[in-house]
Design a protein around this motif. Structure first.
Motif, short mmCIF file in Angstrom:
data_model
loop_
_atom_site.label_atom_id
_atom_site.label_comp_id
_atom_site.label_asym_id
_atom_site.label_seq_id
_atom_site.Cartn_x
_atom_site.Cartn_y
_atom_site.Cartn_z
N LEU A 1 -2.95 4.41 4.05
CA LEU A 1 -2.03 3.81 3.08
C LEU A 1 -0.58 4.15 3.40
O LEU A 1 0.30 3.27 3.37
N PHE A 2 -0.32 5.41 3.70
CA PHE A 2 1.06 5.85 3.93
C PHE A 2 1.61 5.29 5.23
O PHE A 2 2.72 4.75 5.28
N GLY B 1 -5.72 8.22 2.73
CA GLY B 1 -4.34 8.54 2.38
C GLY B 1 -3.38 8.25 3.51
O GLY B 1 -2.30 7.68 3.30
N LEU C 1 0.82 -1.22 0.00
CA LEU C 1 0.00 0.00 0.00
C LEU C 1 0.84 1.27 0.00
O LEU C 1 0.37 2.34 -0.39
N TYR C 2 2.09 1.15 0.43
CA TYR C 2 2.94 2.33 0.63
C TYR C 2 3.12 3.20 -0.62
O TYR C 2 3.05 4.43 -0.52
N PRO C 3 3.35 2.62 -1.82
CA PRO C 3 3.53 3.49 -3.00
C PRO C 3 2.34 4.41 -3.25
O PRO C 3 2.51 5.57 -3.63
N VAL C 4 1.13 3.88 -3.04
CA VAL C 4 -0.07 4.72 -3.25
C VAL C 4 -0.12 5.82 -2.19
O VAL C 4 -0.43 6.98 -2.50
N GLY C 5 0.19 5.48 -0.94
CA GLY C 5 0.24 6.49 0.11
C GLY C 5 1.30 7.55 -0.15
O GLY C 5 1.09 8.73 0.14
N SER C 6 2.42 7.15 -0.74
CA SER C 6 3.49 8.10 -1.05
C SER C 6 3.04 9.10 -2.11
O SER C 6 3.43 10.28 -2.07
N ILE C 7 2.24 8.63 -3.06
CA ILE C 7 1.70 9.54 -4.07
C ILE C 7 0.82 10.60 -3.42
O ILE C 7 0.88 11.79 -3.77
N TYR C 8 0.02 10.18 -2.45
CA TYR C 8 -0.85 11.13 -1.75
C TYR C 8 -0.02 12.16 -0.99
O TYR C 8 -0.30 13.37 -1.06
#
Length: 424
Positions: free
Chosen positions: A204-205, A201, A34-41
């Motif tokens: 996820l992060f 967000g 999940l981390y890559p999506v949270g990083s985008i946020y």
């Protein structure tokens, strides 16, 4: 209840933070996925914050100087502003020195943090001392400072531009201020859209961040969190007493009126969300003319962040204790000045603070990698107190400088930034 109200509910944000911790601790593989999506946020939030910082400083300072009703308040407010920033810095350093959160952590905690230190050993202190550090703040090339995300240089440049536009009396300055206001409004709107999905967000992060950190490290930072709250609550008491001295009245009854904006800021970890409640409270409950907080509070939230000053000074001393770095008087001066300049206008929180604190850590030979771990791991715990400290400090600054009931302008010289946040 619609989906927007559910996602922005403070209880949902708290549940998301807790969920992120649980996923990271007990299902690390899912957290890492999940981390890559949270990083985008987080990257999107970071994109919004720097333009907001620059334009808030420019519009805030210029607006205070160009408005006939607030210009007389600028000198006393500027004096209190500069002197006031010393307080959280001193409390942050004193808290770390007296309570020593980085010393005597226990064998398990020292082993967990020691592994991180081995991965990122301390670097040598920068040469040149405090004068060299101050010289680095002045951007010889403003565009290079912007492209390099040099926060302290950007802040210095923004303050200079705000002062210059504030004293220019010709109409030629108006278009520049209108453009700055428009840029502020645009990025605030983007920020508000991003806040709508704050809960998912963060989940996820945080799940990804926690998944990458040993659970023992989380426990090792318990003393850091507890000590931060001890010093922060002491600082909050000082702000409340200064506020009461400015407005007078029965102590408990007078200060209890601040509970609504402060609780809102604490629960959401977002001072912008608490802005309308703060402005209304200062006007209706304390008799402060609305024009003064309309300019002071929005500007102060982005450029007078006592909570961040306290955090940066405290964090730097904590990391110096972890790395067993012997600090001299000159090092303390660098930490103090750097924390005040960078912390007062810090952009965001948690991992987003790394570009802000990096110059201070580099000046005393501390790598940023451990700071990243500490901030990313503890921000959702210490962030609410940091936010409330900033909000209360600016409310105190407002009542100490305002001439209650005497400023009654018909129309502001520059559109108040309040209108940009009341829709939040």
């Amino acid at each position: 209840m619609n989906i927007q109200r559910i996602l922005t509910d403070p209880k949902m944000v708290i549940l998301a933070v807790a969920g992120g911790f649980l996923i990271g601790l007990f299902a690390p593989s899912i957290g890492e996925a999940l981390y890559p999506v949270g990083s985008i946020y987080i990257a999107f939030l970071s994109m919004c914050l720097l333009p907001i910082l620059i334009t808030a400083i420019i519009v805030g300072i210029a607006g205070l100087l160009r408005d006939d009703n607030t210009r007389p308040l600028f000198k006393p407010m500027a004096g209190l502003y500069l002197v006031g920033l010393i307080l959280p810095c001193v409390v942050g350093i004193a808290t770390a020195l007296i309570l020593a959160p980085g010393i005597g952590l226990g064998p398990e905690a020292e082993q967990s943090i020691g592994a991180l230190i081995i991965e990122s050993p301390a670097a040598g202190k920068s040469d040149g001392g405090i004068l060299s550090f101050l010289a680095q703040i002045i951007p010889t090339n403003p565009f290079e400072a912007l492209s390099a995300n040099d926060v302290m240089s950007i802040v210095f440049l923004s303050v200079c531009i705000g002062l210059a536009l504030g004293v220019i009396r010709r109409e030629a300055a108006e278009p520049a201020l209108k453009v700055s206001q428009a840029v502020y409004d645009a990025f605030m709107q983007l920020f508000r859209w991003a806040i709508l999905v704050l809960a998912p967000g963060l989940l996820l992060f945080i799940s990804g961040v926690v998944a990458q950190i040993d659970a023992k490290v989380l426990l090792a930072l318990t003393k850091f969190v507890i000590t931060f709250y001890v010093g922060g609550l002491l600082l909050m008491v000082v702000y409340m007493l200064l506020f009461w001295l400015a407005v007078r009245g029965p102590l408990v009854a007078t200060l209890s009126k601040l509970s609504n904006p402060n609780v809102l800021a604490f629960m959401t970890n977002n001072p912008v969300v608490a802005l309308p409640a703060t402005l209304d409270t200062l006007e209706k409950d304390y008799g402060i003319d609305r024009r003064v907080p309309d300019l002071v509070i929005p500007f102060g939230i982005f450029a007078n962040q006592h909570g961040a000053v306290f955090l940066l000074s405290f964090l730097t001393l904590f990391l110096a204790q972890i790395y067993v770095i012997d600090l001299g008087i000159q090092d303390y001066a660098v930490i103090a000045i750097g924390s005040i300049i960078a912390g007062a206008t810090a952009v965001g929180g948690g991992a987003v603070l790394i570009p802000t604190v990096a110059p201070i850590l580099g000046a005393v030979g501390i790598p940023t990698s451990l700071a990243l771990v500490v901030l990313a791991t503890t921000d959702n715990i210490i962030g609410p107190l940091r936010t409330v400290l900033t909000l209360q400090a600016n409310a105190t600054l407002t009542v100490m400088t305002a001439r209650r009931g005497q400023e009654k302008p018909a129309e502001p010289a520059l559109q108040s930034t309040t209108s940009t946040v009341e829709a939040t």
